[in-house]
Motif scaffolding. Structure first.
Motif, PDB file in Angstrom:
ATOM      1  N   ARG A   1      27.901  39.294  44.931  1.00 33.33           N
ATOM      2  CA  ARG A   1      26.654  38.650  45.609  1.00 33.33           C
ATOM      3  C   ARG A   1      27.622  38.030  46.863  1.00 33.33           C
ATOM      4  N   GLN A   2      28.646  36.596  46.708  1.00 30.10           N
ATOM      5  CA  GLN A   2      28.893  36.796  47.339  1.00 30.10           C
ATOM      6  C   GLN A   2      30.117  37.218  48.029  1.00 30.10           C
ATOM      7  N   ARG A   3      30.855  38.673  48.405  1.00 32.89           N
ATOM      8  CA  ARG A   3      31.077  39.529  49.162  1.00 32.89           C
ATOM      9  C   ARG A   3      30.875  40.147  49.795  1.00 32.89           C
ATOM     10  N   LEU A   4      29.871  41.287  48.549  1.00 29.48           N
ATOM     11  CA  LEU A   4      28.662  42.590  48.883  1.00 29.48           C
ATOM     12  C   LEU A   4      27.763  41.950  49.285  1.00 29.48           C
ATOM     13  N   ILE A   5      26.655  41.126  48.501  1.00 33.64           N
ATOM     14  CA  ILE A   5      25.355  40.956  49.505  1.00 33.64           C
ATOM     15  C   ILE A   5      25.589  40.385  50.734  1.00 33.64           C
ATOM     16  N   LEU A   6      26.452  38.953  50.478  1.00 31.17           N
ATOM     17  CA  LEU A   6      26.932  37.962  52.155  1.00 31.17           C
ATOM     18  C   LEU A   6      27.320  38.027  52.272  1.00 31.17           C
ATOM     19  N   LYS A   7      28.088  39.030  51.992  1.00 33.00           N
ATOM     20  CA  LYS A   7      29.534  39.226  52.977  1.00 33.00           C
ATOM     21  C   LYS A   7      30.911  38.403  52.958  1.00 33.00           C
ATOM     22  N   GLN A   8      31.027  37.352  52.651  1.00 34.98           N
ATOM     23  CA  GLN A   8      31.178  35.942  52.382  1.00 34.98           C
ATOM     24  C   GLN A   8      32.651  36.048  52.567  1.00 34.98           C
ATOM     25  N   ARG A   9      34.138  35.505  52.119  1.00 39.33           N
ATOM     26  CA  ARG A   9      35.103  35.541  51.479  1.00 39.33           C
ATOM     27  C   ARG A   9      34.774  33.687  50.859  1.00 39.33           C
ATOM     28  N   PHE A  10      35.847  33.504  49.338  1.00 41.28           N
ATOM     29  CA  PHE A  10      35.846  32.157  49.540  1.00 41.28           C
ATOM     30  C   PHE A  10      36.850  31.985  48.652  1.00 41.28           C
ATOM     31  N   ASN A  11      37.834  30.953  48.498  1.00 41.92           N
ATOM     32  CA  ASN A  11      39.131  30.680  48.146  1.00 41.92           C
ATOM     33  C   ASN A  11      39.575  30.912  47.362  1.00 41.92           C
ATOM     34  N   GLU A  12      40.601  32.292  47.392  1.00 44.55           N
ATOM     35  CA  GLU A  12      41.585  32.615  47.320  1.00 44.55           C
ATOM     36  C   GLU A  12      40.991  33.628  46.199  1.00 44.55           C
ATOM     37  N   ASP A  13      39.875  34.470  47.125  1.00 44.48           N
ATOM     38  CA  ASP A  13      39.268  35.337  46.093  1.00 44.48           C
ATOM     39  C   ASP A  13      39.954  36.436  45.823  1.00 44.48           C
ATOM     40  N   GLY A  14      41.293  36.818  46.197  1.00 41.34           N
ATOM     41  CA  GLY A  14      41.995  37.954  45.576  1.00 41.34           C
ATOM     42  C   GLY A  14      42.196  37.401  43.836  1.00 41.34           C
ATOM     43  N   TRP A  15      42.538  36.705  44.178  1.00 39.71           N
ATOM     44  CA  TRP A  15      43.354  35.973  43.186  1.00 39.71           C
ATOM     45  C   TRP A  15      41.781  35.798  41.868  1.00 39.71           C
ATOM     46  N   THR A  16      40.515  34.963  42.290  1.00 36.11           N
ATOM     47  CA  THR A  16      39.730  34.788  41.499  1.00 36.11           C
ATOM     48  C   THR A  16      39.311  35.966  41.051  1.00 36.11           C
ATOM     49  N   ILE A  17      39.313  37.499  41.637  1.00 31.75           N
ATOM     50  CA  ILE A  17      38.712  38.556  41.033  1.00 31.75           C
ATOM     51  C   ILE A  17      39.463  38.985  40.215  1.00 31.75           C
ATOM     52  N   GLY A  18      40.818  38.937  40.605  1.00 30.80           N
ATOM     53  CA  GLY A  18      41.959  39.272  39.794  1.00 30.80           C
ATOM     54  C   GLY A  18      42.332  38.625  38.240  1.00 30.80           C
ATOM     55  N   VAL A  19      41.674  37.990  38.213  1.00 32.43           N
ATOM     56  CA  VAL A  19      41.572  36.895  37.230  1.00 32.43           C
ATOM     57  C   VAL A  19      40.221  37.376  36.264  1.00 32.43           C
ATOM     58  N   VAL A  20      39.077  37.364  36.423  1.00 29.64           N
ATOM     59  CA  VAL A  20      38.142  37.677  36.426  1.00 29.64           C
ATOM     60  C   VAL A  20      37.773  39.113  35.656  1.00 29.64           C
ATOM     61  N   LEU A  21      38.385  40.284  36.196  1.00 28.33           N
ATOM     62  CA  LEU A  21      38.796  41.141  35.942  1.00 28.33           C
ATOM     63  C   LEU A  21      39.837  41.544  34.710  1.00 28.33           C
ATOM     64  N   GLY A  22      40.997  40.451  34.768  1.00 26.58           N
ATOM     65  CA  GLY A  22      41.823  40.046  33.608  1.00 26.58           C
ATOM     66  C   GLY A  22      41.492  40.267  32.227  1.00 26.58           C
ATOM     67  N   VAL A  23      40.436  38.985  32.155  1.00 30.63           N
ATOM     68  CA  VAL A  23      39.477  38.109  31.134  1.00 30.63           C
ATOM     69  C   VAL A  23      38.724  39.190  31.035  1.00 30.63           C
ATOM     70  N   SER A  24      38.508  40.023  31.515  1.00 29.67           N
ATOM     71  CA  SER A  24      37.054  41.133  31.181  1.00 29.67           C
ATOM     72  C   SER A  24      37.734  42.511  30.023  1.00 29.67           C
ATOM     73  N   ALA A  25      39.076  42.869  30.469  1.00 28.25           N
ATOM     74  CA  ALA A  25      39.893  43.512  30.367  1.00 28.25           C
ATOM     75  C   ALA A  25      39.912  43.386  28.646  1.00 28.25           C
ATOM     76  N   ILE A  26      40.641  41.728  28.345  1.00 29.72           N
ATOM     77  CA  ILE A  26      40.606  41.265  26.903  1.00 29.72           C
ATOM     78  C   ILE A  26      39.602  41.355  26.463  1.00 29.72           C
ATOM     79  N   TRP A  27      38.353  41.224  27.315  1.00 28.67           N
ATOM     80  CA  TRP A  27      37.342  40.794  26.401  1.00 28.67           C
ATOM     81  C   TRP A  27      36.749  42.332  26.065  1.00 28.67           C
ATOM     82  N   ILE A  28      37.191  43.554  26.131  1.00 30.31           N
ATOM     83  CA  ILE A  28      36.521  44.910  26.380  1.00 30.31           C
ATOM     84  C   ILE A  28      38.002  44.923  24.779  1.00 30.31           C
ATOM     85  N   ALA A  29      39.055  44.947  25.508  1.00 32.45           N
ATOM     86  CA  ALA A  29      40.474  44.683  24.130  1.00 32.45           C
ATOM     87  C   ALA A  29      39.926  43.968  22.505  1.00 32.45           C
TER      88      ALA A  29
END
Length: 300
Positions: free
Chosen positions: A108-136
């Motif tokens: 919603r923040q990046r694609l719909i509102l088209k707004q960046r946020f604090n350390e967005d690359g790092w945040t996305i990486g952490v959430v995707l990493g936790v998602s990968a662990i959840w899938i595992a």
């Protein structure tokens, strides 16, 4: 921390199936906290609000319920089959719901509102990493119980490498900025001036009325910041004054050598985008209008 607790329990349990049930309970409690913690981390990064909100504690109610169930009703050791299937699967589903909502906040923040946020690359990486662990973990019944632990280890190394790489880039940028602020020595200043003259005079870029400072900076191999600092600090001019000087010198030569051309034509040919700008710049530099300068030099 919740991930570390969960991963630690998995490793110990894999190598010791008779592990004390209290350690197993601690691991499951940590697992129940991963989803809410990931959500709270994502929300905090997007909002930029770093103060803790006590209302967020209600997200951890399932942890309290789980601990109470184990202590006062039925522990893991008393009914392993129920805990290993129903309880664990429920925890994974609970974790997954918070992951989906965390991903929704980012989308919603990046694609719909088209707004960046604090350390967005790092945040996305952490959430995707936790998602990968959840899938595992969610698919561990089809693979191996250690899949989640191995995924976590891989992601820790990967994120550590990313952090180190980013840190090196930040340090390099800071050094480059520091170096760009240093005044040029006599030799460097002379070389840059020669390069500028070659670009402006030999290639006649001064004739381009749309020439900008970033474009000229790129042509001479400088960043806009470095080139601007050179003009301002070393030559005590702004870009408009700097480029106007080259155009006025060219106009002076043409006024003498090409008497068949009108003053207006010479101004445009030298890169001035209007007659008024040509007259103003020329008079400021020479003390005469272009027409007066031509008349004065023709009588010599």
């Amino acid at each position: 921390m919740a991930l570390v607790i969960r991963i630690g329990k998995s490793v110990f349990f894999y190598f010791d199936s008779g592990l004390n049930e209290n350690y197993i309970l601690i691991g499951l409690l940590g697992c129940a906290a991963i989803g809410p913690m990931t959500y709270y981390f994502t929300k905090t990064q997007i909002s930029g609000e770093k103060t803790f909100d006590p209302k967020s504690l209600w997200h951890l109610v399932p942890m309290v319920f789980l601990a109470g169930y184990a202590i006062f009703y039925e522990s893991y050791g008393e009914n392993r089959a129920f805990w290993s299937t129903k309880i664990v699967r429920g925890i994974y589903n609970y974790w997954g719901v918070y992951l989906l909502y965390s991903l929704f906040l980012i989308v919603r923040q990046r694609l719909i509102l088209k707004q960046r946020f604090n350390e967005d690359g790092w945040t996305i990486g952490v959430v995707l990493g936790v998602s990968a662990i959840w899938i595992a973990y969610y698919t561990s019944s089809f693979t191996s119980y250690l899949t989640g632990s191995l995924t976590f280890s891989f992601l820790v190394y990967l994120l550590a490498w990313v952090l180190l790489t980013q840190r090196k880039q930040v340090i390099a940028k800071r050094r480059a900025k520091t170096n760009s602020n240093k005044p040029l020595g006599t030799v460097e200043k002379g070389k840059l001036e020669d390069k500028i003259k070659a670009v402006l005079l030999d290639e006649e870029h001064y004739k381009d009325p749309n020439l900008t400072m970033p474009v000229l900076a790129k042509l001479v191999g400088q960043t806009p910041h470095q080139f601007s600092s050179f003009i301002n600090d070393q030559l005590n001019q702004n870009f408009s004054q700097f480029i106007s000087g080259y155009r006025v010198e060219a106009a002076k030569k043409m006024l003498v050598e090409t008497p068949h051309l009108t003053v207006e034509a010479i101004g445009f040919d030298c890169g001035f985008n209007s007659t008024s700008t040509f007259h103003t710049s020329f008079k400021k530099a020479t003390g005469h209008t272009p027409a007066a300068f031509r008349k004065l030099t023709s009588s010599l």
